[in-house]
Every structure is written in structure tokens, then in C-alpha cells.
Design a protein around this motif. Sequence first.
Motif, PDB file in Angstrom:
ATOM      1  N   UNK A 176     -62.449  71.590  62.072  1.00 30.08           N
ATOM      2  CA  UNK A 176     -61.796  70.832  63.143  1.00 30.08           C
ATOM      3  C   UNK A 176     -62.556  69.535  63.422  1.00 30.08           C
ATOM      4  N   UNK A 177     -63.878  69.616  63.445  1.00 31.77           N
ATOM      5  CA  UNK A 177     -64.688  68.418  63.699  1.00 31.77           C
ATOM      6  C   UNK A 177     -64.560  67.413  62.549  1.00 31.77           C
ATOM      7  N   UNK A 178     -64.438  67.920  61.328  1.00 30.44           N
ATOM      8  CA  UNK A 178     -64.262  67.031  60.179  1.00 30.44           C
ATOM      9  C   UNK A 178     -62.933  66.295  60.264  1.00 30.44           C
ATOM     10  N   UNK A 179     -61.897  66.979  60.730  1.00 29.91           N
ATOM     11  CA  UNK A 179     -60.582  66.343  60.886  1.00 29.91           C
ATOM     12  C   UNK A 179     -60.611  65.251  61.955  1.00 29.91           C
ATOM     13  N   UNK A 180     -61.262  65.550  63.073  1.00 27.33           N
ATOM     14  CA  UNK A 180     -61.366  64.551  64.141  1.00 27.33           C
ATOM     15  C   UNK A 180     -62.161  63.342  63.659  1.00 27.33           C
ATOM     16  N   UNK A 181     -63.244  63.600  62.924  1.00 24.67           N
ATOM     17  CA  UNK A 181     -64.062  62.499  62.410  1.00 24.67           C
ATOM     18  C   UNK A 181     -63.263  61.624  61.452  1.00 24.67           C
ATOM     19  N   UNK A 234     -59.510  60.705  63.892  1.00 18.42           N
ATOM     20  CA  UNK A 234     -59.741  60.073  65.183  1.00 18.42           C
ATOM     21  C   UNK A 234     -59.411  60.871  66.422  1.00 18.42           C
ATOM     22  N   UNK A 235     -58.300  61.611  66.425  1.00  9.15           N
ATOM     23  CA  UNK A 235     -57.888  62.356  67.612  1.00  9.15           C
ATOM     24  C   UNK A 235     -56.953  63.489  67.195  1.00  9.15           C
ATOM     25  N   UNK A 236     -56.653  64.364  68.139  1.00  9.94           N
ATOM     26  CA  UNK A 236     -55.715  65.454  67.872  1.00  9.94           C
ATOM     27  C   UNK A 236     -54.366  64.890  67.426  1.00  9.94           C
ATOM     28  N   UNK A 237     -53.872  63.886  68.165  1.00 10.42           N
ATOM     29  CA  UNK A 237     -52.574  63.289  67.821  1.00 10.42           C
ATOM     30  C   UNK A 237     -52.597  62.683  66.424  1.00 10.42           C
ATOM     31  N   UNK A 238     -53.695  62.028  66.070  1.00  6.42           N
ATOM     32  CA  UNK A 238     -53.797  61.422  64.738  1.00  6.42           C
ATOM     33  C   UNK A 238     -53.820  62.482  63.643  1.00  6.42           C
ATOM     34  N   UNK A 239     -54.448  63.613  63.931  1.00  7.73           N
ATOM     35  CA  UNK A 239     -54.512  64.691  62.929  1.00  7.73           C
ATOM     36  C   UNK A 239     -53.131  65.260  62.664  1.00  7.73           C
ATOM     37  N   UNK A 240     -52.389  65.591  63.720  1.00  7.60           N
ATOM     38  CA  UNK A 240     -51.096  66.247  63.491  1.00  7.60           C
ATOM     39  C   UNK A 240     -50.024  65.286  62.970  1.00  7.60           C
ATOM     40  N   UNK A 241     -50.260  63.969  63.107  1.00  9.12           N
ATOM     41  CA  UNK A 241     -49.298  63.023  62.548  1.00  9.12           C
ATOM     42  C   UNK A 241     -49.718  62.496  61.183  1.00  9.12           C
ATOM     43  N   UNK A 292     -49.274  74.376  59.406  1.00  3.64           N
ATOM     44  CA  UNK A 292     -49.460  74.720  60.817  1.00  3.64           C
ATOM     45  C   UNK A 292     -49.609  73.459  61.661  1.00  3.64           C
ATOM     46  N   UNK A 293     -50.374  72.498  61.184  1.00  2.00           N
ATOM     47  CA  UNK A 293     -50.560  71.242  61.916  1.00  2.00           C
ATOM     48  C   UNK A 293     -49.248  70.469  62.037  1.00  2.00           C
ATOM     49  N   UNK A 294     -48.462  70.465  60.969  1.00  2.00           N
ATOM     50  CA  UNK A 294     -47.199  69.728  61.004  1.00  2.00           C
ATOM     51  C   UNK A 294     -46.165  70.439  61.879  1.00  2.00           C
ATOM     52  N   UNK A 295     -46.247  71.761  61.985  1.00  2.00           N
ATOM     53  CA  UNK A 295     -45.352  72.494  62.888  1.00  2.00           C
ATOM     54  C   UNK A 295     -45.588  72.044  64.330  1.00  2.00           C
ATOM     55  N   UNK A 296     -46.852  71.829  64.687  1.00  2.00           N
ATOM     56  CA  UNK A 296     -47.178  71.379  66.042  1.00  2.00           C
ATOM     57  C   UNK A 296     -46.540  70.020  66.316  1.00  2.00           C
ATOM     58  N   UNK A 297     -46.632  69.113  65.347  1.00  2.00           N
ATOM     59  CA  UNK A 297     -46.019  67.790  65.542  1.00  2.00           C
ATOM     60  C   UNK A 297     -44.508  67.907  65.719  1.00  2.00           C
ATOM     61  N   UNK A 323     -48.078  57.207  66.683  1.00  3.14           N
ATOM     62  CA  UNK A 323     -49.324  57.444  65.944  1.00  3.14           C
ATOM     63  C   UNK A 323     -49.106  57.608  64.440  1.00  3.14           C
ATOM     64  N   UNK A 324     -47.903  57.302  63.967  1.00  2.00           N
ATOM     65  CA  UNK A 324     -47.641  57.434  62.538  1.00  2.00           C
ATOM     66  C   UNK A 324     -48.490  56.419  61.750  1.00  2.00           C
ATOM     67  N   UNK A 325     -49.016  56.825  60.587  1.00  2.00           N
ATOM     68  CA  UNK A 325     -49.874  55.920  59.817  1.00  2.00           C
ATOM     69  C   UNK A 325     -49.114  54.841  59.056  1.00  2.00           C
ATOM     70  N   UNK A 326     -47.798  55.013  58.891  1.00  2.00           N
ATOM     71  CA  UNK A 326     -46.983  54.007  58.202  1.00  2.00           C
ATOM     72  C   UNK A 326     -45.756  53.682  59.052  1.00  2.00           C
ATOM     73  N   UNK A 327     -45.103  52.555  58.758  1.00  2.00           N
ATOM     74  CA  UNK A 327     -43.912  52.163  59.506  1.00  2.00           C
ATOM     75  C   UNK A 327     -42.747  53.097  59.201  1.00  2.00           C
ATOM     76  N   UNK A 328     -41.970  53.361  60.241  1.00  2.00           N
ATOM     77  CA  UNK A 328     -40.784  54.204  60.100  1.00  2.00           C
ATOM     78  C   UNK A 328     -39.665  53.610  60.941  1.00  2.00           C
ATOM     79  N   UNK A 329     -38.455  53.604  60.390  1.00  2.00           N
ATOM     80  CA  UNK A 329     -37.289  53.156  61.138  1.00  2.00           C
ATOM     81  C   UNK A 329     -36.443  54.356  61.508  1.00  2.00           C
ATOM     82  N   UNK A 330     -36.189  54.484  62.807  1.00  2.00           N
ATOM     83  CA  UNK A 330     -35.359  55.565  63.325  1.00  2.00           C
ATOM     84  C   UNK A 330     -34.120  54.938  63.963  1.00  2.00           C
TER      85      UNK A 330
END
Length: 235
Positions: free
Chosen positions: A58-63, A66-73, A92-97, A130-137
Motif C-alpha cells: 500500500x505504501x509503495x502504491x501511494x509513493x 500520490x494518493x488513494x484517488x490516484x491509485x484507484x484511477x 479490486x482497486x478498479x472495482x472501488x473506482x 484524477x484520470x492520467x490521460x484525457x477522456x471525452x464523456x
Amino acid sequence: MTKLAGASPSTGQTAEHKGHRERLRSRFLDAPEALPDYELLELLLGAAIPQRDTKPLAKALIKRFGSFADVITADVEDLKTIDGIKDVAAAVLKVVREAAIRLARAPVLNNSVISSWDVLLDYCRTAMNTLPTEQFRLLFLDRKNTLIADEVQQTGTVDHTPLYPREVVKRALALHASAIVMVHNHPSGDPKPSRADMEMTRAVKDALAAVGIALHDHVVVGRKGHSSFKAMGLL
């Protein structure tokens, strides 16, 4: 094979590890908002990888992100670059998002988008900022401005997403939409529309107007807030 003292024969967990996880779970149930990001991740990962001490992971993912939101996105393949994250943990992480997106979208469904604009903006930020790339919705509305479809039209790079007016019109006609709200994100965090955003919006608006469909707004979301083309006088 020599077993660790106190280890469970079925899981290989030490009693200390098991006790730590139970205490963490109890703390979460008592006050979920009090857990820091890494402990919330640790608890999630424990469900996916029950035999492993997931605190270092978990700490490696945050490092890394950056944050919980950044990890799940984060993109699944990017998540899997962290040693110990495989398909099950990534899922599991993507289910949370996805759960967060659906919870935010629920109040928007079957209601007038125009009369619940703040709720719509909350949903867009949850889904995209918090998406890492552009997305059009594209949000397709009926004559009462009720949401009839919410679709990701395009996903691009960190600073560009192609959107083709003819494809927008084609999909709007297929859904019998009367109006559209365009939404896209800026991974840079700055929601200020670019010149390319403005030009593309004008092209889409003109193409929709030719077939009697309104473009209600184009919203750009980012970590620093959002921009509305309508509020800025650009529509």
C-alpha cells in the motif's frame, strides 16, 4: 519445511499479522474517515491478497501514484508495474473506482440535468478529475433534459483527445437525443480551456445545430476545479 511460529497452516499468516489486520478492520468500521490513504489501501489489498502483509505494498502504491484517488484511477498496466500487484489486486482497486462513479451518478439519473447541475459536476469530477490521460464523456439528454445516456466517446493522451463532430452527431441521432453536454478532463490539473478545446467545441456545436440538437455546455474538469464554456460566455 520449517513453519514460522504462530503461523496458520492454511494461510501461512502469522498471528501478529492476522491480529494487525483485524485491528485495522475494526478501526475502519469504527471511523472509516480516520484511516490514512495507505491504510485504506492496505485493507482493500488484504481482501485481494489475504496471505500477504499488504502495508508495504500500500505504501509503495501511494509513493508511486500520490494518493488513494490516484491509485484507484491509475491504469491497470501501470498498477501492475508495482511488484506484488497482479490481476486480482488490480481488479479490486478498479472495482472501488467504478463503485464511486456509480454512486456519484445515481442522483443524476432520471432527473433534469439542468436543475441538478451541481450534482452533475460532482459526478463529472468523481469520474474524471484524477484520470492520467484525457477522456471525452458525452451526456445525452432528452427533451426534458433528463440524462438518457452517459458515454465515454474518446480516450487520448495526457494532453490531447480527438473528438469527431460527425461521430457525436451520429450517436446523438441514434439515441434520439435533444441536447448534449460535453465533458472532458485536463490531467495537468488546470481546467482552463485551450484554443483547441474552443475550436473543437464550435465545430461540434455547429454540426449538432445542423440537425436540431443543442449543445448545452462543455465542461472541463481538473484537480484545480472546473470550467464551463456556457458560464464563460464561450457558447
